[in-house]
Design a protein around this motif. Structure first.
Motif, short mmCIF file in Angstrom:
data_model
loop_
_atom_site.label_atom_id
_atom_site.label_comp_id
_atom_site.label_asym_id
_atom_site.label_seq_id
_atom_site.Cartn_x
_atom_site.Cartn_y
_atom_site.Cartn_z
N PHE A 1 -39.60 48.71 -79.60
CA PHE A 1 -40.10 48.50 -78.24
C PHE A 1 -38.93 48.28 -77.27
O PHE A 1 -38.95 48.79 -76.14
CB PHE A 1 -41.07 47.32 -78.18
CG PHE A 1 -42.47 47.70 -78.52
CD1 PHE A 1 -43.27 48.37 -77.62
CD2 PHE A 1 -43.00 47.38 -79.76
CE1 PHE A 1 -44.57 48.72 -77.94
CE2 PHE A 1 -44.29 47.71 -80.09
CZ PHE A 1 -45.09 48.39 -79.18
N ALA A 2 -37.93 47.52 -77.67
CA ALA A 2 -36.78 47.28 -76.81
C ALA A 2 -36.05 48.58 -76.50
O ALA A 2 -35.63 48.81 -75.35
CB ALA A 2 -35.84 46.26 -77.45
N VAL B 1 -37.37 51.63 -76.48
CA VAL B 1 -38.22 52.44 -75.60
C VAL B 1 -38.14 51.93 -74.17
O VAL B 1 -38.01 52.71 -73.22
CB VAL B 1 -39.68 52.45 -76.11
CG1 VAL B 1 -40.63 53.05 -75.09
CG2 VAL B 1 -39.78 53.19 -77.43
N ILE B 2 -38.21 50.63 -73.98
CA ILE B 2 -38.14 50.05 -72.64
C ILE B 2 -36.76 50.33 -72.02
O ILE B 2 -36.65 50.66 -70.84
CB ILE B 2 -38.45 48.55 -72.67
CG1 ILE B 2 -39.94 48.34 -73.01
CG2 ILE B 2 -38.10 47.88 -71.36
CD1 ILE B 2 -40.33 46.92 -73.28
N ALA B 3 -35.71 50.22 -72.80
CA ALA B 3 -34.37 50.50 -72.30
C ALA B 3 -34.25 51.97 -71.90
O ALA B 3 -33.67 52.30 -70.86
CB ALA B 3 -33.32 50.15 -73.35
N MET C 1 -36.69 53.96 -70.90
CA MET C 1 -37.47 54.15 -69.67
C MET C 1 -36.70 53.61 -68.47
O MET C 1 -36.70 54.22 -67.40
CB MET C 1 -38.83 53.49 -69.78
CG MET C 1 -39.76 54.19 -70.75
SD MET C 1 -41.47 53.62 -70.75
CE MET C 1 -41.37 51.87 -70.65
N ALA C 2 -36.03 52.47 -68.63
CA ALA C 2 -35.27 51.88 -67.53
C ALA C 2 -34.10 52.78 -67.15
O ALA C 2 -33.84 53.00 -65.96
CB ALA C 2 -34.76 50.50 -67.93
N TYR D 1 -35.44 55.75 -65.26
CA TYR D 1 -35.83 55.36 -63.90
C TYR D 1 -34.60 55.23 -63.00
O TYR D 1 -34.60 55.71 -61.87
CB TYR D 1 -36.60 54.04 -63.94
CG TYR D 1 -36.87 53.46 -62.58
CD1 TYR D 1 -37.83 54.02 -61.74
CD2 TYR D 1 -36.15 52.37 -62.12
CE1 TYR D 1 -38.07 53.48 -60.49
CE2 TYR D 1 -36.38 51.84 -60.87
CZ TYR D 1 -37.35 52.39 -60.06
OH TYR D 1 -37.56 51.87 -58.83
#
Length: 74
Positions: A11-12, A14-16, A18-19, A22
């Motif tokens: 999860f970390a 994937v979030i990284a 996406m960030a 962005y």
């Protein structure tokens, strides 16, 4: 406990990712369907006359806007 750490790591990552995407694209975050405006609804309640609480809130916002307009320095 190992499953938790692996899941947290995934999860970390994937979030990284996406960030980073962005930040690179510099696009605004938006919904996929366009919200209520996409189906022709201009306001959330879509009623002809707002309720008393909404009228109070709108009056307060208008008074604040007028006060800021009158006291603007520039």
């Amino acid at each position: 406990m190992l499953y938790f750490l692996v899941t947290f790591g995934v999860f970390a990552l994937v979030i990284a990712a996406m960030a980073i995407g962005y930040i690179i694209q510099r696009k605004t975050i938006s919904g996929s369907c366009g919200g209520l405006g996409g189906i022709g609804v201009e306001k959330a309640c879509d009623c002809p006359d707002p309720c008393d609480n909404r009228k109070k809130k709108m009056a307060k916002e208008e008074a604040r806007r007028k006060m800021l307009e009158e006291n603007r320095i520039i």
